[in-house]
Motif scaffolding. Structure first.
Motif, PDB file in Angstrom:
ATOM      1  N   LYS A  12       0.860  -1.183   0.000  1.00  0.00           N
ATOM      2  CA  LYS A  12       0.000   0.000   0.000  1.00  0.00           C
ATOM      3  C   LYS A  12       0.895   1.231   0.000  1.00  0.00           C
ATOM      4  O   LYS A  12       1.758   1.390   0.859  1.00  0.00           O
ATOM      5  N   THR A  30      -5.739   8.296  -2.045  1.00  0.00           N
ATOM      6  CA  THR A  30      -4.946   7.081  -2.220  1.00  0.00           C
ATOM      7  C   THR A  30      -4.498   7.017  -3.678  1.00  0.00           C
ATOM      8  O   THR A  30      -5.317   7.202  -4.583  1.00  0.00           O
ATOM      9  N   GLU A  38      -5.924  -2.979  -4.741  1.00  0.00           N
ATOM     10  CA  GLU A  38      -6.901  -3.375  -3.725  1.00  0.00           C
ATOM     11  C   GLU A  38      -8.180  -3.898  -4.378  1.00  0.00           C
ATOM     12  O   GLU A  38      -8.779  -4.865  -3.899  1.00  0.00           O
ATOM     13  N   LYS A  99      -0.890  -4.281   4.863  1.00  0.00           N
ATOM     14  CA  LYS A  99      -1.855  -3.169   4.885  1.00  0.00           C
ATOM     15  C   LYS A  99      -2.732  -3.186   3.633  1.00  0.00           C
ATOM     16  O   LYS A  99      -3.945  -2.994   3.726  1.00  0.00           O
ATOM     17  N   ASP A 103      -6.744  -3.854   4.150  1.00  0.00           N
ATOM     18  CA  ASP A 103      -7.635  -2.767   3.757  1.00  0.00           C
ATOM     19  C   ASP A 103      -8.556  -3.173   2.610  1.00  0.00           C
ATOM     20  O   ASP A 103      -9.716  -2.776   2.567  1.00  0.00           O
ATOM     21  N   ASN A 106     -11.647  -5.111   3.890  1.00  0.00           N
ATOM     22  CA  ASN A 106     -12.600  -4.424   4.772  1.00  0.00           C
ATOM     23  C   ASN A 106     -13.983  -4.404   4.132  1.00  0.00           C
ATOM     24  O   ASN A 106     -14.126  -4.046   2.966  1.00  0.00           O
ATOM     25  N   ASP A 112     -14.517  -5.049   9.587  1.00  0.00           N
ATOM     26  CA  ASP A 112     -13.408  -4.107   9.691  1.00  0.00           C
ATOM     27  C   ASP A 112     -12.146  -4.864  10.075  1.00  0.00           C
ATOM     28  O   ASP A 112     -12.220  -5.880  10.766  1.00  0.00           O
ATOM     29  N   ASP A 113     -10.989  -4.374   9.649  1.00  0.00           N
ATOM     30  CA  ASP A 113      -9.747  -5.090   9.952  1.00  0.00           C
ATOM     31  C   ASP A 113      -9.344  -5.005  11.424  1.00  0.00           C
ATOM     32  O   ASP A 113      -8.354  -5.606  11.827  1.00  0.00           O
TER      33      ASP A 113
END
Length: 140
Positions: A12, A30, A38, A99, A103, A106, A112-113
């Motif tokens: 990430k 991002t 992702e 990460k 993410d 999620n 949620d992580d």
């Protein structure tokens, strides 16, 4: 639950900040390459399963990031890499790979992580590049 993401593992990237003339202020975003990766992870997950773990369920995640030796690597060095004698101490950093995977999942594999209480991650060499993700529920 185990699934594979074919292709070179990616980490990430840090969020970027810049002036957005549409809203007239500085905003963070991002990077596009991270968003694409992702989304690719999500697609690979959805092709494998549609399981979503319970929102209070503690989870353990194992991530194996496998890298291909470069084409310019000598046969001798390639053999050493594939036998595990030489390890991939190169970018991306293992924490950035974790990460990106967590993410991406999620709202898809879990609510949620924050549910992830244990993470194991490895970088290895192999004939083909891929990222293998294993998610298991931890019994309370």
């Amino acid at each position: 639950m185990i699934f594979k993401v074919p292709g070179k593992p990616q980490g990430k990237a840090r969020a970027r900040t810049g002036y957005n003339p549409k809203v007239g202020k500085v905003t963070s975003y991002t990077p596009g390459k991270t968003v694409l990766y992702e989304n690719y992870i999500k697609a690979c997950y959805m092709q494998t399963t549609d399981v979503m773990f319970d929102h209070e369920e503690p989870l353990s995640v194992c991530i194996n990031a496998c890298f291909e030796p470069t084409k310019s690597t000598s046969k001798k060095q390639r053999k050493r890499m594939l036998n595990g004698e030489v390890l991939p101490t190169k970018k991306p950093d293992v924490d950035n790979i974790v990460k990106a995977v967590l993410d991406a999942l999620n709202g898809l594999a879990y609510k949620d992580d924050t549910q992830v209480i244990n993470v194991t991650a490895n970088k290895i060499y192999g004939e083909r590049a891929f990222t293998e993700v294993t998610i298991v529920s931890i019994e309370k």
